[in-house]
Design a protein around this motif. Structure first.
Motif, PDB file in Angstrom:
ATOM      1  N   HIS A 145      33.148  40.393  44.497  1.00  9.95           N
ATOM      2  CA  HIS A 145      32.952  39.700  43.425  1.00  9.95           C
ATOM      3  C   HIS A 145      33.212  38.258  43.408  1.00  9.95           C
ATOM      4  O   HIS A 145      34.153  37.954  44.186  1.00  9.95           O
ATOM      5  CB  HIS A 145      33.428  40.636  42.238  1.00  9.95           C
ATOM      6  CG  HIS A 145      35.098  40.649  42.314  1.00  9.95           C
ATOM      7  ND1 HIS A 145      35.594  41.317  43.184  1.00  9.95           N
ATOM      8  CD2 HIS A 145      36.040  39.885  41.699  1.00  9.95           C
ATOM      9  CE1 HIS A 145      37.091  41.282  42.812  1.00  9.95           C
ATOM     10  NE2 HIS A 145      37.383  40.319  42.014  1.00  9.95           N
ATOM     11  N   HIS A 182      42.417  37.276  37.182  1.00  8.58           N
ATOM     12  CA  HIS A 182      42.730  36.678  38.225  1.00  8.58           C
ATOM     13  C   HIS A 182      43.993  35.871  37.990  1.00  8.58           C
ATOM     14  O   HIS A 182      44.116  35.288  37.022  1.00  8.58           O
ATOM     15  CB  HIS A 182      41.439  36.039  38.788  1.00  8.58           C
ATOM     16  CG  HIS A 182      40.475  36.749  39.232  1.00  8.58           C
ATOM     17  ND1 HIS A 182      39.080  36.766  38.591  1.00  8.58           N
ATOM     18  CD2 HIS A 182      40.533  37.876  40.106  1.00  8.58           C
ATOM     19  CE1 HIS A 182      38.494  37.578  39.285  1.00  8.58           C
ATOM     20  NE2 HIS A 182      39.349  38.312  40.042  1.00  8.58           N
ATOM     21  N   HIS A 205      39.073  42.483  35.371  1.00 10.66           N
ATOM     22  CA  HIS A 205      40.592  42.152  35.821  1.00 10.66           C
ATOM     23  C   HIS A 205      40.830  40.955  35.752  1.00 10.66           C
ATOM     24  O   HIS A 205      39.755  39.949  35.758  1.00 10.66           O
ATOM     25  CB  HIS A 205      40.884  43.079  36.920  1.00 10.66           C
ATOM     26  CG  HIS A 205      40.316  42.700  38.067  1.00 10.66           C
ATOM     27  ND1 HIS A 205      38.943  43.186  38.835  1.00 10.66           N
ATOM     28  CD2 HIS A 205      40.338  41.431  38.810  1.00 10.66           C
ATOM     29  CE1 HIS A 205      38.451  42.246  39.776  1.00 10.66           C
ATOM     30  NE2 HIS A 205      39.442  41.216  39.909  1.00 10.66           N
TER      31      HIS A 205
HETATM   32 ZN   LIG Z   1      39.100  40.178  41.375  1.00 12.03          ZN
END
Ligand SMILES: [Zn+2]
Ligand SMILES: [Zn+2]
Length: 148
Positions: A69, A98, A96
């Motif tokens: 991704h 980063h 999620h």
């Molecule tokens: Zn990631």
């Protein structure tokens, strides 16, 4: 799980043929704990000599199939990270946090930290979300002062 097995299984899981270039690129991405740009990947591959177009095509395929991704890190350079092993859903990349380290400049996937739900006003409808925190990663923390 040995890395070579993980590579084989990841490619199979996403319906991709395990070509040598795919194995090499995935190996580079899996061997680093932080996100890599296509330049970084090229450098890691070294003189193995993969032309840029093939590399871009491989990264695009990986992205489309949910193997990797994009990581948005406040620069113009696109970085990629491998998705977690248990991830088969393409929607995974939305979920999620980063973390960009100001010391080592690496951007880490915090797969275990979910982006909290955000309530949007009126008719706003989010199609993806990125949450980037920056600071000092756990490797770059100053070591604890020795006790006297
Ligand atoms: Zn990631
Ligand atoms: Zn760091």
């Amino acid at each position: 799980m040995p890395l070579t097995t993980r590579i084989t299984e990841t490619l199979a899981q996403h319906g991709l043929r395990a070509t040598p270039i795919r194995r090499q690129v995935l190996q580079v991405l899996l061997s680093k704990p932080y996100a890599l740009s296509s330049n970084d990947i090229e450098q890691e591959l070294g003189s193995a000599g993969i032309d840029r177009i093939t590399l871009y095509r491989t990264l695009r395929t990986f992205e489309q199939q949910g193997v990797i991704h994009r990581v948005v890190d406040a620069t113009d350079i696109i970085h990629y990270a491998s998705c977690s092993v248990d991830c088969t859903e393409h929607a995974h990349h939305d979920n999620h946090v980063h973390f960009k380290c100001n010391a080592c400049q690496h951007t880490y996937c915090l797969n275990q930290v979910a982006i909290p739900p955000v309530v949007l006003p009126g008719r706003f409808q989010a199609q993806r979300s990125d949450l980037l925190l920056s600071g000092i990663c756990n490797k770059c923390q100053p070591s604890q002062p020795a006790a006297h």
